[in-house]
Design a protein around this motif. Structure first.
Motif, PDB file in Angstrom:
ATOM      1  N   SER A  24       0.890  -1.303   0.055  1.00  0.00           N
ATOM      2  CA  SER A  24       0.252   0.044  -0.066  1.00  0.00           C
ATOM      3  C   SER A  24       0.842   1.227   0.167  1.00  0.00           C
ATOM      4  CB  SER A  24      -0.742   0.084   1.279  1.00  0.00           C
ATOM      5  OG  SER A  24      -0.224   0.042   2.364  1.00  0.00           O
ATOM      6  N   LEU A  25       0.183   2.513  -0.331  1.00  0.00           N
ATOM      7  CA  LEU A  25       0.873   3.707  -0.134  1.00  0.00           C
ATOM      8  C   LEU A  25       0.321   4.740   0.812  1.00  0.00           C
ATOM      9  CD1 LEU A  25       1.371   4.616  -3.996  1.00  0.00           C
ATOM     10  CD2 LEU A  25       2.931   3.438  -2.481  1.00  0.00           C
ATOM     11  N   SER A  26       0.862   5.719   1.283  1.00  0.00           N
ATOM     12  CA  SER A  26       0.550   6.544   2.043  1.00  0.00           C
ATOM     13  C   SER A  26       0.954   7.783   1.458  1.00  0.00           C
ATOM     14  CB  SER A  26       1.050   6.496   3.659  1.00  0.00           C
ATOM     15  OG  SER A  26       0.402   5.246   4.264  1.00  0.00           O
ATOM     16  N   LEU A  27       0.151   8.816   1.125  1.00  0.00           N
ATOM     17  CA  LEU A  27       0.348   9.782   0.452  1.00  0.00           C
ATOM     18  C   LEU A  27       0.179  11.254   1.669  1.00  0.00           C
ATOM     19  CD1 LEU A  27      -0.128   7.849  -1.996  1.00  0.00           C
ATOM     20  CD2 LEU A  27      -0.750  10.013  -3.545  1.00  0.00           C
ATOM     21  N   PHE A  28       1.045  11.987   1.673  1.00  0.00           N
ATOM     22  CA  PHE A  28       0.838  13.285   2.293  1.00  0.00           C
ATOM     23  C   PHE A  28       0.960  14.517   1.663  1.00  0.00           C
ATOM     24  CE2 PHE A  28       1.939   9.913   5.032  1.00  0.00           C
ATOM     25  CZ  PHE A  28       1.198   9.931   6.271  1.00  0.00           C
ATOM     26  N   LEU A  29      -0.124  15.288   1.144  1.00  0.00           N
ATOM     27  CA  LEU A  29       0.044  16.363   0.436  1.00  0.00           C
ATOM     28  C   LEU A  29      -0.239  17.643   1.219  1.00  0.00           C
ATOM     29  CD1 LEU A  29       0.098  17.584  -2.477  1.00  0.00           C
ATOM     30  CD2 LEU A  29      -2.397  17.397  -2.534  1.00  0.00           C
ATOM     31  N   TYR A  30       0.893  18.579   1.113  1.00  0.00           N
ATOM     32  CA  TYR A  30       0.848  19.744   1.801  1.00  0.00           C
ATOM     33  C   TYR A  30       0.807  20.913   0.690  1.00  0.00           C
ATOM     34  CZ  TYR A  30       2.943  17.544   6.121  1.00  0.00           C
ATOM     35  OH  TYR A  30       2.943  16.718   7.179  1.00  0.00           O
ATOM     36  N   GLU A  31       0.639  22.146   0.898  1.00  0.00           N
ATOM     37  CA  GLU A  31       0.504  23.242  -0.281  1.00  0.00           C
ATOM     38  C   GLU A  31       1.722  23.278  -0.919  1.00  0.00           C
ATOM     39  OE1 GLU A  31      -2.132  24.803   3.208  1.00  0.00           O
ATOM     40  OE2 GLU A  31      -0.105  23.694   3.125  1.00  0.00           O
ATOM     41  N   LYS A  78      -3.607   5.667   1.263  1.00  0.00           N
ATOM     42  CA  LYS A  78      -4.406   6.530   1.902  1.00  0.00           C
ATOM     43  C   LYS A  78      -3.865   8.006   1.623  1.00  0.00           C
ATOM     44  CE  LYS A  78      -6.746   7.246   6.084  1.00  0.00           C
ATOM     45  NZ  LYS A  78      -7.133   6.630   7.496  1.00  0.00           N
ATOM     46  N   LEU A  79      -4.494   8.824   1.371  1.00  0.00           N
ATOM     47  CA  LEU A  79      -4.225  10.345   1.269  1.00  0.00           C
ATOM     48  C   LEU A  79      -4.547  11.107   2.291  1.00  0.00           C
ATOM     49  CD1 LEU A  79      -2.895  12.841  -0.461  1.00  0.00           C
ATOM     50  CD2 LEU A  79      -5.409  12.930  -1.356  1.00  0.00           C
ATOM     51  N   SER A 142      -7.472   6.526 -11.384  1.00  0.00           N
ATOM     52  CA  SER A 142      -6.837   5.551 -12.329  1.00  0.00           C
ATOM     53  C   SER A 142      -5.553   4.886 -11.793  1.00  0.00           C
ATOM     54  CB  SER A 142      -6.564   6.179 -13.633  1.00  0.00           C
ATOM     55  OG  SER A 142      -5.538   7.111 -13.392  1.00  0.00           O
ATOM     56  N   LYS A 143      -4.696   5.579 -10.922  1.00  0.00           N
ATOM     57  CA  LYS A 143      -3.571   4.922 -10.395  1.00  0.00           C
ATOM     58  C   LYS A 143      -3.991   4.038  -8.981  1.00  0.00           C
ATOM     59  CE  LYS A 143      -1.412   8.954 -12.117  1.00  0.00           C
ATOM     60  NZ  LYS A 143      -0.576   8.310 -13.290  1.00  0.00           N
ATOM     61  N   LEU A 144      -4.678   4.772  -8.028  1.00  0.00           N
ATOM     62  CA  LEU A 144      -5.191   4.018  -6.862  1.00  0.00           C
ATOM     63  C   LEU A 144      -6.672   4.040  -6.521  1.00  0.00           C
ATOM     64  CD1 LEU A 144      -2.431   6.150  -4.808  1.00  0.00           C
ATOM     65  CD2 LEU A 144      -2.332   3.714  -5.536  1.00  0.00           C
ATOM     66  N   PRO A 145      -7.328   3.158  -7.180  1.00  0.00           N
ATOM     67  CA  PRO A 145      -8.814   3.171  -7.466  1.00  0.00           C
ATOM     68  C   PRO A 145      -9.291   2.984  -5.864  1.00  0.00           C
ATOM     69  CG  PRO A 145      -7.861   1.446  -8.430  1.00  0.00           C
ATOM     70  CD  PRO A 145      -6.914   2.231  -8.262  1.00  0.00           C
ATOM     71  N   GLU A 146      -8.576   2.491  -4.978  1.00  0.00           N
ATOM     72  CA  GLU A 146      -8.972   2.028  -3.585  1.00  0.00           C
ATOM     73  C   GLU A 146      -8.408   3.103  -2.492  1.00  0.00           C
ATOM     74  OE1 GLU A 146      -8.557  -1.904  -2.302  1.00  0.00           O
ATOM     75  OE2 GLU A 146      -8.816  -2.966  -4.406  1.00  0.00           O
ATOM     76  N   LEU A 147      -8.233   4.329  -3.024  1.00  0.00           N
ATOM     77  CA  LEU A 147      -7.448   5.400  -2.134  1.00  0.00           C
ATOM     78  C   LEU A 147      -8.505   5.745  -1.250  1.00  0.00           C
ATOM     79  CD1 LEU A 147      -4.794   7.122  -2.042  1.00  0.00           C
ATOM     80  CD2 LEU A 147      -6.288   8.861  -3.179  1.00  0.00           C
ATOM     81  N   GLU A 148      -8.115   5.855   0.294  1.00  0.00           N
ATOM     82  CA  GLU A 148      -8.931   6.248   1.269  1.00  0.00           C
ATOM     83  C   GLU A 148      -8.587   7.740   1.287  1.00  0.00           C
ATOM     84  OE1 GLU A 148      -9.385   4.020   4.879  1.00  0.00           O
ATOM     85  OE2 GLU A 148      -8.147   2.465   3.876  1.00  0.00           O
ATOM     86  N   LEU A 149      -9.370   8.764   1.989  1.00  0.00           N
ATOM     87  CA  LEU A 149      -8.976  10.078   2.203  1.00  0.00           C
ATOM     88  C   LEU A 149      -9.218  10.321   3.653  1.00  0.00           C
ATOM     89  CD1 LEU A 149     -11.500  11.307  -0.545  1.00  0.00           C
ATOM     90  CD2 LEU A 149      -9.008  11.021  -0.736  1.00  0.00           C
ATOM     91  N   ALA A 150      -8.539  11.418   4.016  1.00  0.00           N
ATOM     92  CA  ALA A 150      -8.462  11.806   5.197  1.00  0.00           C
ATOM     93  C   ALA A 150      -7.892  13.295   5.399  1.00  0.00           C
ATOM     94  CB  ALA A 150      -7.857  11.202   6.535  1.00  0.00           C
ATOM     95  N   HIS A 151      -8.301  14.339   6.038  1.00  0.00           N
ATOM     96  CA  HIS A 151      -7.789  15.511   6.234  1.00  0.00           C
ATOM     97  C   HIS A 151      -6.284  15.319   7.020  1.00  0.00           C
ATOM     98  CE1 HIS A 151      -6.494  19.651   7.361  1.00  0.00           C
ATOM     99  NE2 HIS A 151      -7.307  19.948   6.303  1.00  0.00           N
ATOM    100  N   GLY A 152      -5.070  16.064   6.851  1.00  0.00           N
ATOM    101  CA  GLY A 152      -3.954  15.928   7.317  1.00  0.00           C
ATOM    102  C   GLY A 152      -3.963  16.051   8.824  1.00  0.00           C
TER     103      GLY A 152
END
Length: 279
Positions: A24-31, A78-79, A142-152
């Motif tokens: 699995s992957l964990s993505l953390f997106l800041y500004e 998860k993003l 299209s890359k992670l169709p099972e991606l979960e979402l959460a606010h950081g």
């Protein structure tokens, strides 16, 4: 520099990295920063992490399109999306059907453009609500169709709340990230304030800390301040801050994840992501 790697800040890859062995992957997106963490199938250890600096939407799109971890044969991930639009709701009164209404009290919500997210922490005693752009989610689907979402904020507050043993009567926790900070205030062991601020210069950092201290009627000389993260990101230093605060600490986060050999240097970024277990 190659166009596809022009925005890569740093990469941390294990000696035996195999994209076929990722769970699995964990993505953390800041500004201004994207962090992509890959977990291995064996023990869910961190096998690799890529950091991308971002100066605009084009940088983000390019990073998503070229990153070898995102484009590996994964479906799960998860993003954690860090931005100013979020709110907290007590779990005992939370109704998912009213999520956009709760969030609307603190930030503007456009349901045509935004996907509302909610994440329970501390055994669902607190729900952290936020949004993610539907355009961004389409880019990732299209890359992670099972991606979960959460606010950081869910990631950061959960970390703070897991480090609240033996608190003083007046205590602040501060997480420094690229040009931003989260501040949590605890009075007599109870969470009384939690907020996020954008910080582009040291005076702004000091201003927000003083505002929170004043809001809580905390004593500047005695309140214990716990700093996590790289202070360079918020344009200050421990040496400078000790001119204003006497009871200030920079503890090392307790490591709750394991690493495959060769990827351990990711901890040197001082991001909470490098220590905290991604659920």
């Amino acid at each position: 520099m190659d166009k596809d790697t022009a925005h890569t800040q740093r990469k941390f890859i294990s000696d035996k990295f195999d994209s076929e062995n990722l769970s699995s992957l964990s993505l953390f997106l800041y500004e201004s920063l994207l962090v992509v963490i890959a977990h291995s199938k064996s023990g869910n250890a961190i096998a690799a992490a890529n950091l991308y600096t971002l100066s605009g939407q084009d940088d983000l799109e390019q990073s998503l399109a070229s990153d070898e971890l995102i484009n590996a044969p994964n479906t799960a991930g998860k993003l954690y999306h860090h931005h100013q639009g979020f709110t907290l709701v007590p779990g005992m009164v939370f109704n998912p059907a009213h999520s956009s209404l709760y969030l609307g009290f603190s930030t503007e919500v456009d349901l045509e453009k935004d996907e509302v997210t909610y994440t329970g922490i501390q055994n669902n005693s607190i729900q952290v609500l936020g949004t993610s752009s539907k355009l961004l989610l389409r880019q990732l689907d299209s890359k992670l169709p099972e991606l979960e979402l959460a606010h950081g904020a869910a990631h950061v507050l959960d970390f703070f709340l897991s480090h609240t043993k033996d608190l003083l009567d007046q205590e602040l926790f501060i997480h420094a990230a690229p040009n931003s900070i989260y501040i949590a205030g605890f009075k007599a062991g109870e969470l009384v304030v939690f907020n996020r601020f954008l910080v582009y210069e040291e005076p702004a950092f000091l201003r927000y800390v003083f505002v929170v201290l004043k809001q809580l009627a905390f004593d500047q000389a005695h309140c214990r301040i716990n700093l996590y993260g790289n202070l360079d990101w918020v344009h200050t230093s421990l040496e400078n801050l000790r001119n204003y605060f006497k009871n200030i600490h920079q503890p090392t986060p307790a490591q709750q994840v394991s690493y495959e050999k060769g990827a351990e240097n990711f901890k040197n970024t001082q991001l909470l992501e490098a220590f905290w277990h991604q659920h």
